[in-house]
Motif scaffolding. Structure first.
Motif, mmCIF file in Angstrom:
data_model
loop_
_atom_site.group_PDB
_atom_site.id
_atom_site.type_symbol
_atom_site.label_atom_id
_atom_site.label_comp_id
_atom_site.label_asym_id
_atom_site.label_seq_id
_atom_site.Cartn_x
_atom_site.Cartn_y
_atom_site.Cartn_z
ATOM 1 N N GLY A 1 0.829 -1.192 0.000
ATOM 2 C CA GLY A 1 0.000 0.000 0.000
ATOM 3 C C GLY A 1 0.863 1.241 0.000
ATOM 4 N N THR A 2 0.228 2.348 0.306
ATOM 5 C CA THR A 2 0.911 3.638 0.322
ATOM 6 C C THR A 2 0.635 4.330 1.638
ATOM 7 O OG1 THR A 2 0.628 3.809 -2.074
ATOM 8 C CG2 THR A 2 1.157 5.835 -0.896
ATOM 9 N N VAL A 3 1.684 4.838 2.267
ATOM 10 C CA VAL A 3 1.558 5.571 3.524
ATOM 11 C C VAL A 3 1.739 7.058 3.226
ATOM 12 C CG1 VAL A 3 2.489 5.908 5.837
ATOM 13 C CG2 VAL A 3 2.435 3.612 4.847
ATOM 14 N N PRO A 4 0.682 7.853 3.424
ATOM 15 C CA PRO A 4 0.774 9.296 3.157
ATOM 16 C C PRO A 4 1.297 10.055 4.377
ATOM 17 C CG PRO A 4 -1.461 8.747 3.756
ATOM 18 C CD PRO A 4 -0.683 7.451 3.755
ATOM 19 N N GLY A 5 1.698 11.289 4.164
ATOM 20 C CA GLY A 5 2.056 12.178 5.271
ATOM 21 C C GLY A 5 3.422 11.953 5.870
ATOM 22 N N VAL A 6 4.363 11.440 5.076
ATOM 23 C CA VAL A 6 5.723 11.196 5.573
ATOM 24 C C VAL A 6 6.573 12.410 5.227
ATOM 25 C CG1 VAL A 6 7.726 9.674 5.496
ATOM 26 C CG2 VAL A 6 5.411 8.717 5.248
ATOM 27 N N HIS A 7 7.139 13.027 6.247
ATOM 28 C CA HIS A 7 7.992 14.211 6.101
ATOM 29 C C HIS A 7 9.390 13.802 6.552
ATOM 30 C CE1 HIS A 7 4.503 17.103 5.927
ATOM 31 N NE2 HIS A 7 3.931 16.038 6.448
ATOM 32 N N GLY A 8 10.242 13.444 5.610
ATOM 33 C CA GLY A 8 11.557 12.926 5.989
ATOM 34 C C GLY A 8 11.349 11.579 6.671
ATOM 35 N N ASP A 9 11.716 11.485 7.946
ATOM 36 C CA ASP A 9 11.502 10.258 8.715
ATOM 37 C C ASP A 9 10.389 10.428 9.748
ATOM 38 O OD1 ASP A 9 13.443 8.816 7.358
ATOM 39 O OD2 ASP A 9 15.042 9.458 8.696
ATOM 40 N N VAL A 10 9.567 11.444 9.582
ATOM 41 C CA VAL A 10 8.463 11.702 10.507
ATOM 42 C C VAL A 10 7.140 11.438 9.805
ATOM 43 C CG1 VAL A 10 7.329 13.410 11.979
ATOM 44 C CG2 VAL A 10 9.815 13.442 11.747
ATOM 45 N N LEU A 11 6.379 10.517 10.362
ATOM 46 C CA LEU A 11 5.023 10.247 9.887
ATOM 47 C C LEU A 11 4.102 11.121 10.717
ATOM 48 C CD1 LEU A 11 2.813 8.670 8.411
ATOM 49 C CD2 LEU A 11 3.041 6.903 10.169
ATOM 50 N N ARG A 12 3.555 12.145 10.091
ATOM 51 C CA ARG A 12 2.770 13.137 10.834
ATOM 52 C C ARG A 12 1.309 13.089 10.427
ATOM 53 N NH1 ARG A 12 3.155 19.514 9.941
ATOM 54 N NH2 ARG A 12 1.921 18.846 8.157
ATOM 55 N N THR A 13 0.451 13.085 11.438
ATOM 56 C CA THR A 13 -0.984 13.194 11.229
ATOM 57 C C THR A 13 -1.465 14.393 12.026
ATOM 58 O OG1 THR A 13 -1.173 10.798 11.043
ATOM 59 C CG2 THR A 13 -3.202 12.015 11.449
ATOM 60 N N VAL A 14 -2.236 15.266 11.390
ATOM 61 C CA VAL A 14 -2.758 16.461 12.053
ATOM 62 C C VAL A 14 -4.267 16.477 11.885
ATOM 63 C CG1 VAL A 14 -2.693 18.982 12.170
ATOM 64 C CG2 VAL A 14 -0.645 17.714 11.503
ATOM 65 N N THR A 15 -4.968 16.728 12.981
ATOM 66 C CA THR A 15 -6.423 16.784 12.933
ATOM 67 C C THR A 15 -6.938 17.852 13.886
ATOM 68 O OG1 THR A 15 -8.469 15.515 13.212
ATOM 69 C CG2 THR A 15 -6.650 14.947 14.680
ATOM 70 N N TYR A 16 -8.049 18.450 13.525
ATOM 71 C CA TYR A 16 -8.695 19.396 14.436
ATOM 72 C C TYR A 16 -9.434 18.647 15.531
ATOM 73 C CZ TYR A 16 -11.640 23.092 16.265
ATOM 74 O OH TYR A 16 -12.261 23.980 17.103
ATOM 75 N N SER A 17 -9.735 17.393 15.291
ATOM 76 C CA SER A 17 -10.444 16.573 16.278
ATOM 77 C C SER A 17 -9.578 16.330 17.502
ATOM 78 C CB SER A 17 -10.788 15.206 15.682
ATOM 79 O OG SER A 17 -11.555 15.325 14.533
ATOM 80 N N ARG A 18 -10.215 15.890 18.549
ATOM 81 C CA ARG A 18 -9.454 15.412 19.703
ATOM 82 C C ARG A 18 -8.843 14.072 19.309
ATOM 83 N NH1 ARG A 18 -13.799 17.970 22.414
ATOM 84 N NH2 ARG A 18 -12.973 19.630 23.739
ATOM 85 N N VAL A 19 -7.607 13.867 19.677
ATOM 86 C CA VAL A 19 -6.922 12.620 19.338
ATOM 87 C C VAL A 19 -7.522 11.501 20.183
ATOM 88 C CG1 VAL A 19 -4.716 11.416 19.320
ATOM 89 C CG2 VAL A 19 -4.821 13.828 18.676
ATOM 90 N N SER B 1 -6.633 18.903 22.428
ATOM 91 C CA SER B 1 -6.813 18.258 23.715
ATOM 92 C C SER B 1 -8.034 18.910 24.352
ATOM 93 C CB SER B 1 -5.579 18.446 24.595
ATOM 94 O OG SER B 1 -5.489 19.784 25.024
ATOM 95 N N ALA B 2 -8.367 18.514 25.520
ATOM 96 C CA ALA B 2 -9.525 19.106 26.196
ATOM 97 C C ALA B 2 -9.318 20.599 26.445
ATOM 98 C CB ALA B 2 -9.786 18.385 27.504
ATOM 99 N N TYR B 3 -8.065 21.019 26.467
ATOM 100 C CA TYR B 3 -7.749 22.413 26.804
ATOM 101 C C TYR B 3 -7.040 23.158 25.695
ATOM 102 C CZ TYR B 3 -8.862 20.390 31.258
ATOM 103 O OH TYR B 3 -9.511 19.724 32.272
ATOM 104 N N GLY B 4 -7.167 22.713 24.461
ATOM 105 C CA GLY B 4 -6.491 23.363 23.343
ATOM 106 C C GLY B 4 -5.789 22.317 22.498
#
Length: 100
Positions: A41-59, A91-94
């Protein structure tokens, strides 16, 4: 305007976790598993050696499991690279940044 401070905080945390001037890429993975099966498959969002996921949702657990599965696929397909996975969200506070 009410959510702008939280969005900016999430963005600030996410931006601070990346190496300078590294564009995101998608990494193709193909790993032979036991029993003759193949993980591919394909893994998106790889920045160099960092797999980063960003969401406005609470993790939550779903975000962590998805990051963990992608991290495992990357690590199995490219064992010579030292990947790390980071998930950033509210998070609950930002903004918070639970790391894996």
């Amino acid at each position: 305007e009410a959510i702008r401070p939280v969005v900016e905080e999430v963005h600030g945390h996410a931006a601070g976790l990346l190496p300078a001037a590294v564009a995101p890429e998608s990494v193709d993975v193909r790993v032979a598993l036991s029993g003759g099966r193949v993980l591919s498959g394909t893994v998106p969002g790889v920045h160099g050696d960092v797999l980063r996921t960003v969401t406005y949702s609470r993790v939550n657990a779903r975000h962590r499991i998805v990051a963990w599965a992608r991290f495992l696929a990357l690590t199995a397909a490219r064992p010579e690279r030292a990947f790390e996975a980071v998930t950033v969200g509210r998070s609950a506070y930002g903004a918070g940044r639970p790391m894996m």
